[in-house]
Design a protein around this motif. Structure first.
Motif, PDB file in Angstrom:
ATOM      1  N   UNK A   1       0.830  -1.209   0.000  1.00 56.97           N
ATOM      2  CA  UNK A   1       0.000   0.000   0.000  1.00 56.97           C
ATOM      3  C   UNK A   1       0.866   1.261   0.000  1.00 56.97           C
ATOM      4  N   UNK A   2       1.871   1.243   0.870  1.00 50.22           N
ATOM      5  CA  UNK A   2       2.748   2.415   0.969  1.00 50.22           C
ATOM      6  C   UNK A   2       3.574   2.590  -0.301  1.00 50.22           C
ATOM      7  N   UNK A   3       3.935   1.458  -0.924  1.00 50.28           N
ATOM      8  CA  UNK A   3       4.852   1.549  -2.068  1.00 50.28           C
ATOM      9  C   UNK A   3       4.146   1.824  -3.399  1.00 50.28           C
ATOM     10  N   UNK A   4       2.815   1.595  -3.430  1.00 53.18           N
ATOM     11  CA  UNK A   4       2.105   1.712  -4.717  1.00 53.18           C
ATOM     12  C   UNK A   4       2.339   3.041  -5.441  1.00 53.18           C
ATOM     13  N   UNK A   5       2.216   4.202  -4.746  1.00 50.98           N
ATOM     14  CA  UNK A   5       2.426   5.469  -5.464  1.00 50.98           C
ATOM     15  C   UNK A   5       3.834   5.572  -6.055  1.00 50.98           C
ATOM     16  N   UNK A   6       4.816   5.043  -5.310  1.00 50.24           N
ATOM     17  CA  UNK A   6       6.208   5.085  -5.780  1.00 50.24           C
ATOM     18  C   UNK A   6       6.368   4.261  -7.062  1.00 50.24           C
ATOM     19  N   UNK A   7       5.757   3.056  -7.054  1.00 44.05           N
ATOM     20  CA  UNK A   7       5.852   2.179  -8.221  1.00 44.05           C
ATOM     21  C   UNK A   7       5.128   2.808  -9.407  1.00 44.05           C
ATOM     22  N   UNK A   8       3.950   3.408  -9.134  1.00 41.61           N
ATOM     23  CA  UNK A   8       3.168   4.028 -10.213  1.00 41.61           C
ATOM     24  C   UNK A   8       3.975   5.164 -10.840  1.00 41.61           C
ATOM     25  N   UNK A   9       4.661   5.894  -9.985  1.00 41.13           N
ATOM     26  CA  UNK A   9       5.493   7.007 -10.439  1.00 41.13           C
ATOM     27  C   UNK A   9       6.581   6.554 -11.406  1.00 41.13           C
ATOM     28  N   UNK A  10       7.104   5.356 -11.165  1.00 41.69           N
ATOM     29  CA  UNK A  10       8.195   4.828 -12.022  1.00 41.69           C
ATOM     30  C   UNK A  10       7.656   3.926 -13.121  1.00 41.69           C
ATOM     31  N   UNK A  11       6.324   3.798 -13.114  1.00 43.72           N
ATOM     32  CA  UNK A  11       5.688   2.982 -14.130  1.00 43.72           C
ATOM     33  C   UNK A  11       6.166   1.525 -14.103  1.00 43.72           C
ATOM     34  N   UNK A  12       6.241   0.961 -12.916  1.00 39.56           N
ATOM     35  CA  UNK A  12       6.584  -0.465 -12.837  1.00 39.56           C
ATOM     36  C   UNK A  12       5.515  -1.208 -12.035  1.00 39.56           C
ATOM     37  N   UNK A  13       5.407  -2.522 -12.305  1.00 37.20           N
ATOM     38  CA  UNK A  13       4.377  -3.330 -11.620  1.00 37.20           C
ATOM     39  C   UNK A  13       4.823  -3.659 -10.208  1.00 37.20           C
ATOM     40  N   UNK A  14       3.854  -3.705  -9.322  1.00 38.37           N
ATOM     41  CA  UNK A  14       4.136  -4.106  -7.945  1.00 38.37           C
ATOM     42  C   UNK A  14       3.163  -5.225  -7.599  1.00 38.37           C
ATOM     43  N   UNK A  15       3.717  -6.386  -7.246  1.00 38.28           N
ATOM     44  CA  UNK A  15       2.853  -7.547  -7.016  1.00 38.28           C
ATOM     45  C   UNK A  15       3.114  -8.122  -5.636  1.00 38.28           C
ATOM     46  N   UNK A  16       2.060  -8.677  -5.005  1.00 38.06           N
ATOM     47  CA  UNK A  16       2.286  -9.372  -3.735  1.00 38.06           C
ATOM     48  C   UNK A  16       1.857 -10.829  -3.873  1.00 38.06           C
ATOM     49  N   UNK A  17       2.692 -11.738  -3.355  1.00 38.58           N
ATOM     50  CA  UNK A  17       2.337 -13.158  -3.379  1.00 38.58           C
ATOM     51  C   UNK A  17       2.441 -13.674  -1.948  1.00 38.58           C
ATOM     52  N   UNK A  18       1.306 -13.992  -1.385  1.00 42.01           N
ATOM     53  CA  UNK A  18       1.320 -14.493  -0.002  1.00 42.01           C
ATOM     54  C   UNK A  18       0.783 -15.925  -0.025  1.00 42.01           C
ATOM     55  N   UNK A  19       1.597 -16.867   0.434  1.00 42.86           N
ATOM     56  CA  UNK A  19       1.199 -18.280   0.408  1.00 42.86           C
ATOM     57  C   UNK A  19      -0.081 -18.487   1.214  1.00 42.86           C
ATOM     58  N   UNK A  20      -0.892 -19.453   0.764  1.00 42.58           N
ATOM     59  CA  UNK A  20      -2.164 -19.735   1.464  1.00 42.58           C
ATOM     60  C   UNK A  20      -1.895 -20.276   2.861  1.00 42.58           C
ATOM     61  N   UNK A  21      -2.769 -19.912   3.759  1.00 42.96           N
ATOM     62  CA  UNK A  21      -2.767 -20.512   5.104  1.00 42.96           C
ATOM     63  C   UNK A  21      -1.544 -20.211   5.947  1.00 42.96           C
ATOM     64  N   UNK A  22      -0.872 -19.093   5.691  1.00 40.28           N
ATOM     65  CA  UNK A  22       0.306 -18.771   6.519  1.00 40.28           C
ATOM     66  C   UNK A  22      -0.132 -18.518   7.960  1.00 40.28           C
ATOM     67  N   UNK A  23       0.608 -19.062   8.914  1.00 42.10           N
ATOM     68  CA  UNK A  23       0.225 -18.816  10.312  1.00 42.10           C
ATOM     69  C   UNK A  23       0.694 -17.437  10.760  1.00 42.10           C
ATOM     70  N   UNK A  24       0.156 -16.958  11.864  1.00 41.11           N
ATOM     71  CA  UNK A  24       0.746 -15.758  12.468  1.00 41.11           C
ATOM     72  C   UNK A  24       2.035 -16.205  13.156  1.00 41.11           C
TER      73      UNK A  24
END
Ligand code: ADP
Length: 389
Positions: free
Chosen positions: A235-258
């Protein structure tokens, strides 16, 4: 090693051994040593107190002392005078123990010719000189590190105070312009604010570094959901990435514990790695990933950016180190982000590693124990620098 004259204090109660030693040294010729002989420890201590002794040859059994106690007493009185222990053929084990306790060397009585004896004495003097020099250099380095940390803490604190006012007033103006600023002026205000924020981030890095070095960063672990931290960072990085015109992706494995960690520090590390990834990427994208590997929580930030030359892969984690540290460099920064991040990762019980290929991109991997970080403080720089000499 110079061949200058040396005063040898011989503490030995056996007249036969004294004669043998004197005779051996006479073999050397050229009068390189003055032997001052005493046969009691008390007399040896009195002579040492008068100064001018370059080396002590000490028997391990004396009428008023025995074994390692003699050595300890001598070292307490004259810590920088090298001591060579004289020993019989059957107590080499004790002599070795003496070396472990600070004697420079040991001599087995009757087994050395004059030249070997002279060399042993010279080496003992030289080694002691080098040890003292090393100790002095270490003390100077520790003092310099302490002063640097103090300076960093003071300067970052002093810089933050006026900067906070600049940021506060520029936001006030941006919010309350009531038509008093035209578009150009608003644009200028926006730039003042953005640059102020950037400067504040750099000063915060400096402050963090000085706190880590002073051992003042504490860790407050609580239950953390990896996916939630990644989402916040993205969320914090999205404007920075948009500014540089690059993709920002998140991959979070299913069922990760706390898991048990410090969410603020974790966020800080990932934000640092993520903003670097964006800063050094011109085409393609950046991926932030979280997964579990056995008893480790793994966070990965990969980019398709400029990459890092193999020879710089370790040094980039050092303070103030940048691949391009020249004044004309293309990318801004202090060279502190990775150093702070790695030290924080270690405080959290884990570490950061990097894999990279120039021109292809980089992957920074943060591994943290699922078992969690212990609430600890950093090791002060003074202790990290402590090297045995
Ligand atoms: P800064 O980014 O403020 O210069 P850092 O300590 O964060 O300082 O990084 C140190 C150096 O490591 C950077 O100057 C850059 O040369 C290199 N670096 C860090 N992350 C990346 C990345 N994702 N891609 C390429 N180079 C990087």
């Amino acid at each position: 090693m110079g061949d200058s004259h040396a005063n040898v204090l011989l503490i030995e109660d056996n007249p036969g051994d004294v004669l043998l030693l004197r005779a051996s040294l006479d073999e050397v010729g050229g009068d390189p040593f003055t032997v001052i002989h005493v046969d009691h420890l008390a007399a040896g201590l009195r002579r040492l107190a008068e100064d001018g002794i370059d080396v002590v040859l000490q028997d391990l059994t004396l009428p008023d002392g025995n074994g390692l106690e003699i050595l300890r007493t001598l070292r307490r009185q004259a810590a920088t005078v090298p001591i060579v222990v004289l020993t019989g053929r059957d107590d080499e084990a004790l002599a070795l123990q003496a070396v472990q306790e600070g004697a420079q060397d040991y001599l087995v009585k009757g087994s050395m010719n004059g030249h070997a004896l002279a060399r042993c004495i010279r080496y003992a003097i030289e080694r002691e000189r080098l040890r003292t020099e090393l100790e002095e250099a270490r003390d100077q380095a520790l003092e310099a590190a302490r002063l640097k940390s103090e300076f960093l803490a003071n300067i970052s604190h002093e810089l933050r105070t006026p900067l906070t006012a600049i940021l506060g007033f520029s936001s006030l103006l941006r919010r309350n312009h009531h038509g008093t600023c035209d578009v150009r002026q608003l644009n200028h205000l926006e730039r003042i604010h953005q640059n102020g924020q950037h400067l504040l981030a750099m000063i915060n890095d400096l402050l963090d570094l000085s706190k880590i070095e002073a051992g003042k960063v504490s860790i407050s672990p609580e239950q953390v959901h990896p996916g939630a931290v990644i989402a916040q960072v993205v969320d914090t990085l999205l404007p920075l990435a948009a500014n540089q015109d690059i993709d920002l992706e998140e991959i979070v494995a299913d069922g990760l514990p706390t898991f048990h960690s410090d969410p603020i520090r974790l966020h800080q590390i990932l934000l640092n790695l993520g903003s670097n990834a964006i800063k050094f990427t011109h085409h393609g994208g950046v991926i932030l990933e979280a997964r579990q590997e056995g008893d480790t929580m793994v966070f990965q930030v990969s980019d398709t950016g400029i990459g890092i030359p193999a020879e710089a892969l370790e040094t980039i984690f050092d303070e103030f180190r940048q691949v391009d540290g020249s004044m004309t460099r293309e990318y801004s920064g202090t060279g502190l982000g990775l150093s702070v991040s790695r030290q924080l990762a270690r405080l959290l019980g884990g570490d950061i590693e990097v894999l990279s290929r120039e021109g292809e991109g980089s992957t920074f991997t943060l591994r943290l124990p699922l078992a969690g970080a212990k609430p600890t403080a950093a090791t002060p720089a003074a202790q990290r620098l402590q090297v045995p000499v």
